[in-house]
Motif scaffolding. Sequence first.
Motif, PDB file in Angstrom:
ATOM      1  N   PRO A 173       0.831  -1.219   0.000  1.00  0.00           N
ATOM      2  CA  PRO A 173       0.000   0.000   0.000  1.00  0.00           C
ATOM      3  C   PRO A 173       0.864   1.267   0.000  1.00  0.00           C
ATOM      4  O   PRO A 173       1.837   1.374   0.744  1.00  0.00           O
ATOM      5  CB  PRO A 173      -0.799  -0.117   1.301  1.00  0.00           C
ATOM      6  CG  PRO A 173       0.026  -1.013   2.175  1.00  0.00           C
ATOM      7  CD  PRO A 173       0.725  -1.973   1.261  1.00  0.00           C
ATOM      8  N   TRP A 174       0.473   2.235  -0.850  1.00  0.00           N
ATOM      9  CA  TRP A 174       1.201   3.487  -0.920  1.00  0.00           C
ATOM     10  C   TRP A 174       0.237   4.611  -1.270  1.00  0.00           C
ATOM     11  O   TRP A 174      -0.871   4.377  -1.743  1.00  0.00           O
ATOM     12  CB  TRP A 174       2.345   3.415  -1.935  1.00  0.00           C
ATOM     13  CG  TRP A 174       1.913   3.276  -3.376  1.00  0.00           C
ATOM     14  CD1 TRP A 174       1.459   2.157  -3.999  1.00  0.00           C
ATOM     15  CD2 TRP A 174       1.883   4.328  -4.358  1.00  0.00           C
ATOM     16  NE1 TRP A 174       1.148   2.415  -5.317  1.00  0.00           N
ATOM     17  CE2 TRP A 174       1.413   3.742  -5.564  1.00  0.00           C
ATOM     18  CE3 TRP A 174       2.234   5.672  -4.357  1.00  0.00           C
ATOM     19  CZ2 TRP A 174       1.265   4.484  -6.745  1.00  0.00           C
ATOM     20  CZ3 TRP A 174       2.086   6.406  -5.528  1.00  0.00           C
ATOM     21  CH2 TRP A 174       1.612   5.801  -6.701  1.00  0.00           C
ATOM     22  N   GLU A 175       0.661   5.817  -1.022  1.00  0.00           N
ATOM     23  CA  GLU A 175      -0.158   6.984  -1.326  1.00  0.00           C
ATOM     24  C   GLU A 175       0.694   8.028  -2.029  1.00  0.00           C
ATOM     25  O   GLU A 175       1.921   8.022  -1.946  1.00  0.00           O
ATOM     26  CB  GLU A 175      -0.737   7.586  -0.042  1.00  0.00           C
ATOM     27  CG  GLU A 175       0.313   8.149   0.899  1.00  0.00           C
ATOM     28  CD  GLU A 175      -0.269   8.910   2.084  1.00  0.00           C
ATOM     29  OE1 GLU A 175      -1.485   9.164   2.101  1.00  0.00           O
ATOM     30  OE2 GLU A 175       0.518   9.272   2.996  1.00  0.00           O
ATOM     31  N   LEU A 176       0.008   8.925  -2.729  1.00  0.00           N
ATOM     32  CA  LEU A 176       0.663  10.077  -3.353  1.00  0.00           C
ATOM     33  C   LEU A 176       0.143  11.335  -2.676  1.00  0.00           C
ATOM     34  O   LEU A 176      -1.070  11.589  -2.662  1.00  0.00           O
ATOM     35  CB  LEU A 176       0.370  10.128  -4.852  1.00  0.00           C
ATOM     36  CG  LEU A 176       0.886  11.371  -5.593  1.00  0.00           C
ATOM     37  CD1 LEU A 176       2.408  11.468  -5.505  1.00  0.00           C
ATOM     38  CD2 LEU A 176       0.430  11.356  -7.049  1.00  0.00           C
ATOM     39  N   VAL A 177       1.052  12.123  -2.108  1.00  0.00           N
ATOM     40  CA  VAL A 177       0.699  13.389  -1.468  1.00  0.00           C
ATOM     41  C   VAL A 177       1.226  14.513  -2.346  1.00  0.00           C
ATOM     42  O   VAL A 177       2.443  14.739  -2.412  1.00  0.00           O
ATOM     43  CB  VAL A 177       1.295  13.488  -0.052  1.00  0.00           C
ATOM     44  CG1 VAL A 177       0.887  14.817   0.600  1.00  0.00           C
ATOM     45  CG2 VAL A 177       0.845  12.310   0.811  1.00  0.00           C
TER      46      VAL A 177
END
Length: 311
Positions: free
Chosen positions: A31-35
């Motif tokens: 799991p990863w996110e882009l900020v």
Amino acid sequence: MKLSVILPCFNGAKTIALQLEALAHQCWSEPWELVVVNNGSTDDSMQIVQSYRNLLPNLRIVDAYVPPAPRLGVSHSYNVGVQAAKGDAVAFCEADDEVAPDWLVTVGTALDRYDFVSGALEYQRLNEPWIVEAHGSGAQSQELVAVGHKPYLPFAYGCNLGMKRAVYETVGEFDESFPCAWDMDYSFRAQLAGFQLHFVPNLVVHYRVRHKWRDIYRQSRNWGEDNPLVRKRYGAGMGKLELPNRTIALLGHLLKVWQVSNRTAFASWLFSFGWQVGEIQGLLKHFVWGLFSDHRNSGLARRDGLKFQAR
């Protein structure tokens, strides 16, 4: 959340879609996110970012600029992004570059093994041949960038950098007093705190350089101006003749402009010219005027001390 990718942006409408497209096509099982950190963009940057929500489901936008406060630099945007991030680690890229197809899995895997990592900058893909030639082999294309002064440690460009959250929590925020050299300063601080900076050759970012004369000059001047502050902070002082010698060297460099025969040579000349102008400005600001300021402040401190003792 395993990893947060921090992407600062100020008026990046001309280039940010390419970077978002590259990020949207990354493949990684964790799991990863882009900020995306918006530093007060006035163009269509954020509308373009919003259009990628379906392709980047863990996309968030945070604001680094809140009027009427002054707009601060990219180091401030990175600080805002890291503090908003949910990941156990963070990785940095920028709105005018393009990460390689395996960038995400490579940085994620590297951060499983190391605390603090950087990778290669590739100059061919996004730049015209004449400007690539002006940059020679290109900084950080094959290894970390070395410096010839204290603390004699390598550093990495912030546009391809990753670290575990523990590094940021231990070392502290990026120094917002550096317009450009915040990444050099942070590389030094982290290494002096015991975190080795590892170069991962297959962690690749396609790096976009400046093509317009005004932008080349402005960027190189800003980099040059930060250099004396870095030196001062880490104990690499200024010799008595350094300022006059730098001034003479700048005048000599000006005379060489008549030898420039094409735009590649002019780009190299202009970058060096901007750097030298910036260094002289930085020496004046951080050493010469700073010395007078230190004397003045120490005098005030002595007078305040006498007043305190008198009371």
